[in-house]
Design an enzyme around this catalytic site. Structure first.
Site, PDB file in Angstrom:
ATOM      1  CG  ASP A 116      -2.530  -1.275   0.703  1.00 52.77           C
ATOM      2  OD1 ASP A 116      -2.989  -0.857   0.244  1.00 52.77           O
ATOM      3  OD2 ASP A 116      -2.934  -1.377   2.012  1.00 52.77           O
ATOM      4  CG  ASP A 174      -7.738  -3.473  -3.280  1.00 52.88           C
ATOM      5  OD1 ASP A 174      -8.159  -3.786  -3.744  1.00 52.88           O
ATOM      6  OD2 ASP A 174      -7.973  -2.829  -2.039  1.00 52.88           O
TER       7      ASP A 174
HETATM    8  N1  GLY Z   1      -7.662  -1.391  -0.501  1.00 49.95           N
HETATM    9  C1  GLY Z   1      -8.211  -1.846   0.733  1.00 49.95           C
HETATM   10  C2  GLY Z   1      -9.551  -0.878   0.509  1.00 49.95           C
HETATM   11  O1  GLY Z   1     -10.273  -0.303  -0.801  1.00 49.95           O
HETATM   12  O2  GLY Z   1     -10.392  -0.933   1.316  1.00 49.95           O
END
Ligand code: GLY
Length: 398
Positions: A116, A174
């Site tokens: 992330d 994501d």
């Molecule tokens: N990346 C985690 C979410 O979108 O909840």
């Protein structure tokens, strides 16, 4: 999110842009957004005054601010939103809080345990670059990009999303969002590693993450031995076969961004396919705020997800720049509809009733019974980004 413009007097410049070829309805929305962003400045000052040192706002539930540490995936959104609001307002209190939070976040540049880093570091330090050019933030970003690349497996052709045992290699949709960090660092350093990792990840995702209708699975589990997908499933969606709304939003934004960064037409086509899925879906609501999953049980009484709506609005405002008629018009109309909805009740908070957060009614993780129908820091971040894009105060291509 490459914003290299408008260090000063953004309102004046925005006003100038606004008078060129805009309809009365456009001007009306511009006024609404300016009013909303002005209110957001006060709300984020309140949030900044209530969040403890070394913590970052996550949500507001049952009257209490919930926070995360610097290593949480949402940590960068608060400083990123402060910086965007500073860009809009020039308010130096926002800048001071943002700089304090950036210092608290800095250590994450060496974190190799998360995929992330794009959200955390590019959404914050990337936003800050143009405002504080001598602060050494590009070094932070380059170190972050190196940390992210440490999770890339050439056999699979992807960055690992979540750590797991050695029989799995999990990649979530994501992860497309984290590629912007790599593309930025490629442009800054010329190091082709960043480009190769980003493009390979996007190509592998294009090949394996999408269904024929243009929707995406949330998670693809690759076999580390063969490099082939061994299971496609969900984590945050309603079912393995469903279309989790925020996942569709991440993919729309991610492929639009990758087209901007590379000029590769296949990414533009992919983004257009995703947009067609979203806007043509029978469960796409007339007010354009998606249900938390396109296949959520109980539609039309299922929860909406303002965060997915905000990400979609921002992505569509960029995609419309690359699209031809009639898609161009459709993307803009939808983005406008979303922005209008999000800027009014019940989504837009009017004071401090949501603890300083701007948007209400997002869904974080429904299957885990976590963060349901609440404010979320990333909903605010992409709402502000979309508003600034609409106002012409930032442009992703500049
Ligand atoms: N990346 C985690 C979410 O979108 O909840």
């Amino acid at each position: 999110m490459r914003y290299w413009l408008l260090l000063a007097l953004p309102c004046i410049l925005g006003c100038r842009a606004s008078h060129q070829g805009r309809t009365a309805a456009d001007k009306n929305l511009q006024e609404e957004l300016r009013t909303s962003l002005t209110r957001a400045v006060a709300q984020y000052k309140y949030l900044g005054a209530t969040v403890p040192a070394h913590r970052f706002p996550r949500t507001f539930e049952q009257g209490k601010l919930q926070t995360t540490g610097a290593d949480g995936w949402v940590s960068g959104f608060f400083p990123g939103t402060l910086i965007q609001l500073y860009r809009f307002s020039g308010d130096t209190d926002l800048r001071a809080t943002a700089q304090q939070k950036l210092n608290e976040l800095r250590s994450q540049q060496y974190n190799q345990h998360t995929h992330d880093l794009g959200f955390m570091m590019y959404g914050s330090f990337g936003q800050a670059l143009s405002l504080f050019p001598s602060a050494g933030y590009d070094t932070v970003l380059i170190n972050s990009a190196r940390s992210l690349c440490s999770r890339f497996d050439p056999k699979i052709g992807c960055i690992r999303s979540w750590d797991s045992d050695s029989s799995h290699f999990l990649v979530i949709i994501d992860n497309m969002m984290n590629l912007e960090l790599l593309m930025h660092c490629f442009h800054v350093t010329g190091d082709s590693l960043f480009y190769k990792v980003a493009v390979t990840h996007a190509n592998t995702t294009m090949q394996h993450h999408f269904r024929v209708d243009g929707s995406s699975w949330h998670v693809v589990d690759y076999d580390p031995k063969t490099g082939r997908p061994q299971r496609k499933q969900t984590h945050q969606g309603a079912a393995d076969s469903s279309a989790w709304a925020r996942g569709q939003a991440w993919s729309l934004y991610g492929f639009t961004m990758m087209f901007r960064e590379t000029g590769d037409q296949r990414y533009l086509q992919q983004a257009s396919r995703i947009a067609s899925f979203i806007l043509g879906h029978p469960n796409w609501p007339s007010d354009a705020i998606p249900y938390w999953d396109f296949n959520a049980p109980g539609i039309p009484n299922a929860y909406r997800d303002a965060s997915a709506a905000a990400v979609m609005a921002s992505a569509l405002l960029e995609l419309k720049e690359y699209a031809k008629t009639p898609d161009k018009k459709r993307y803009k109309t939808t983005a406008v509809k979303i922005l209008r909805q999000l800027s009014a009740a019940p989504y837009r908070s009017s004071g401090d009733e949501a603890g300083g957060f701007l948007l209400q009614h997002s869904v974080g993780h429904f299957p885990k019974h976590s963060e349901i129908d609440v404010p979320l820091s990333y909903a605010d971040y992409y709402y502000v980004e979309a508003a600034l894009r609409y106002l012409g105060l930032v442009h992703p291509k500049q």
